[in-house]
Design a protein around this motif. Structure first.
Motif, mmCIF file in Angstrom:
data_model
loop_
_atom_site.group_PDB
_atom_site.id
_atom_site.type_symbol
_atom_site.label_atom_id
_atom_site.label_comp_id
_atom_site.label_asym_id
_atom_site.label_seq_id
_atom_site.Cartn_x
_atom_site.Cartn_y
_atom_site.Cartn_z
ATOM 1 N N ILE A 157 0.840 -1.196 0.000
ATOM 2 C CA ILE A 157 0.000 0.000 0.000
ATOM 3 C C ILE A 157 0.876 1.248 0.000
ATOM 4 O O ILE A 157 1.955 1.270 0.584
ATOM 5 C CB ILE A 157 -0.905 0.030 1.254
ATOM 6 C CG1 ILE A 157 -1.887 -1.135 1.225
ATOM 7 C CG2 ILE A 157 -1.671 1.343 1.358
ATOM 8 C CD1 ILE A 157 -2.620 -1.309 2.530
ATOM 9 N N THR A 158 0.394 2.290 -0.658
ATOM 10 C CA THR A 158 1.036 3.601 -0.640
ATOM 11 C C THR A 158 0.133 4.569 0.118
ATOM 12 O O THR A 158 -1.091 4.525 -0.032
ATOM 13 C CB THR A 158 1.268 4.106 -2.071
ATOM 14 O OG1 THR A 158 2.064 3.147 -2.786
ATOM 15 C CG2 THR A 158 1.983 5.448 -2.076
ATOM 16 N N TYR A 159 0.739 5.457 0.930
ATOM 17 C CA TYR A 159 -0.037 6.412 1.704
ATOM 18 C C TYR A 159 0.191 7.848 1.222
ATOM 19 O O TYR A 159 1.304 8.238 0.898
ATOM 20 C CB TYR A 159 0.380 6.387 3.190
ATOM 21 C CG TYR A 159 0.018 5.135 3.944
ATOM 22 C CD1 TYR A 159 -1.317 4.773 4.150
ATOM 23 C CD2 TYR A 159 1.011 4.329 4.484
ATOM 24 C CE1 TYR A 159 -1.636 3.629 4.859
ATOM 25 C CE2 TYR A 159 0.698 3.178 5.197
ATOM 26 C CZ TYR A 159 -0.633 2.835 5.389
ATOM 27 O OH TYR A 159 -0.950 1.701 6.092
ATOM 28 N N LEU A 160 -0.894 8.633 1.238
ATOM 29 C CA LEU A 160 -0.805 10.089 1.299
ATOM 30 C C LEU A 160 -1.232 10.419 2.721
ATOM 31 O O LEU A 160 -2.412 10.329 3.065
ATOM 32 C CB LEU A 160 -1.723 10.767 0.283
ATOM 33 C CG LEU A 160 -1.828 12.299 0.396
ATOM 34 C CD1 LEU A 160 -0.468 12.958 0.264
ATOM 35 C CD2 LEU A 160 -2.810 12.864 -0.618
ATOM 36 N N PHE A 161 -0.274 10.775 3.559
ATOM 37 C CA PHE A 161 -0.509 10.914 4.997
ATOM 38 C C PHE A 161 -0.557 12.394 5.357
ATOM 39 O O PHE A 161 0.425 13.115 5.201
ATOM 40 C CB PHE A 161 0.605 10.215 5.771
ATOM 41 C CG PHE A 161 0.337 10.056 7.239
ATOM 42 C CD1 PHE A 161 -0.303 8.933 7.727
ATOM 43 C CD2 PHE A 161 0.720 11.050 8.126
ATOM 44 C CE1 PHE A 161 -0.560 8.791 9.081
ATOM 45 C CE2 PHE A 161 0.468 10.920 9.487
ATOM 46 C CZ PHE A 161 -0.172 9.780 9.966
ATOM 47 N N ILE A 162 -1.706 12.846 5.848
ATOM 48 C CA ILE A 162 -1.922 14.253 6.173
ATOM 49 C C ILE A 162 -1.748 14.459 7.671
ATOM 50 O O ILE A 162 -2.341 13.741 8.482
ATOM 51 C CB ILE A 162 -3.333 14.686 5.729
ATOM 52 C CG1 ILE A 162 -3.452 14.572 4.209
ATOM 53 C CG2 ILE A 162 -3.636 16.103 6.189
ATOM 54 C CD1 ILE A 162 -4.850 14.762 3.686
#
Length: 323
Positions: A206-211
């Motif tokens: 999985i790839t994250y865009l982590f805010i």
């Protein structure tokens, strides 16, 4: 590496209504020409204080808000141009973890119902297959299986967050957009959830865009960081470089706000300047000029352009480094 998600000149404005001798309409850009690319297995952190536009970017990507300008592409295809069927296929591969689990779940539904719904409607699995997938995913996030028939308000904060992560995983996505997923938890629970998210990224590809507003948290999970302020991207670069050597005065301020022992992090100058400012009136110059201790005349007249700094992996929108 394969590019999963790309934003190009992504922008969103919101209207304001002020009552001063009658109603006067105005607007401000919550997101202003945001450009970035997320590649497969490259966890990206989107960092900034509250009101910087991070969550708006997430909602524009997920098409929960309509962009006023710019495009979002998923594996080379512009999302807004897709048919309903094609868009549904995209969002099977791209899921979101919302900031508040109680708002994200329907409080009238049990956790099992919330997890089963996408499997029944989208994948059209049988009851047995749904139960097997549900137990598999709940086990991955260390959610107690005997609590899957509980309602969200009957769970602890950590259990709700695990259930929300499980729902984001249920359709086996490639990308997860995590909007402040640990900000409401205590420090020990934050550490547990972050460790589990990191393990899941490696285990499930999985790839994250982590805010987040916390550079320390982003450093742990992400390899690349985008720093936002008032809708603008001010600095980008490798996570470790941003953390150990923040260049933009705003990034330095974020770095100084990290609540960890001083001897464990590099010492940077403290930004102390603060003046009254209305970003809706001030439409010229650098958005951070009113707080920047190094601002000079040009900073109040001309908005700096995001440019490469020294190497192609570091970008800055700051007149100090473009003099």
């Amino acid at each position: 590496m394969e590019a999963l998600l790309t934003t190009k000149n992504l922008s969103k404005k919101f209207s304001l209504k002020r009552s001063v001798l009658g109603f006067k309409s105005d607007f401000f850009w919550a997101v202003n020409n945001v450009n970035f690319t997320i590649e497969h297995k490259q966890n990206v952190g989107l960092v900034g204080e509250s009101g910087s536009g991070k969550s708006t970017v997430a909602r524009l990507i997920m098409q929960l808000l309509k962009a006023d300008k710019g495009v979002v592409t998923w594996q080379g295809k512009e999302i807004s141009n897709l048919t309903t069927k094609q868009r549904r296929e995209v969002y099977q591969q791209m899921q979101m973890i919302f900031q508040d689990p109680l708002d994200a779940f329907d409080i009238r539904w049990k956790i099992s119902d919330s997890l089963a719904e996408p499997l029944r409607i989208i994948e059209k699995l049988s009851h047995k297959q749904i139960q097997e997938r549900m137990e598999e995913v709940l086990s991955l996030v260390n959610f107690p299986l005997d609590r899957k028939f509980a309602y969200p308000y009957q769970l602890s904060g950590g259990q709700r967050q695990r259930a929300l992560i499980a729902r984001s995983l249920i359709l086996k996505p490639k990308l997860i957009i995590a909007d402040e997923p640990v900000s409401a938890l205590d420090v020990s629970m934050q550490a547990q959830i972050l460790n589990e998210m990191k393990e899941l990224a490696n285990k499930l590809d999985i790839t994250y865009l982590f805010i987040s507003h916390d550079l320390h948290v982003v450093r742990f999970l992400c390899s690349f960081v985008i720093v936002m302020y008032q809708g603008h991207v001010l600095e980008t670069g490798a996570s470790e470089e941003i953390y150990t050597n923040p260049l933009h005065p705003y990034t330095q301020e974020l770095h100084n706000s990290i609540l960890i022992p001083a001897y464990t992090k590099p010492q940077k100058k403290v930004v102390t300047k603060e003046v009254a400012f209305d970003r809706h009136k001030n439409k010229q110059g650098c958005p951070f000029a009113h707080r920047c201790p190094e601002a000079f005349a040009l900073c109040n007249k001309e908005t700096p352009v995001l440019q490469h700094y020294k190497d192609k992996n570091r970008q800055l929108a700051c007149h100090i480094y473009q003099k």
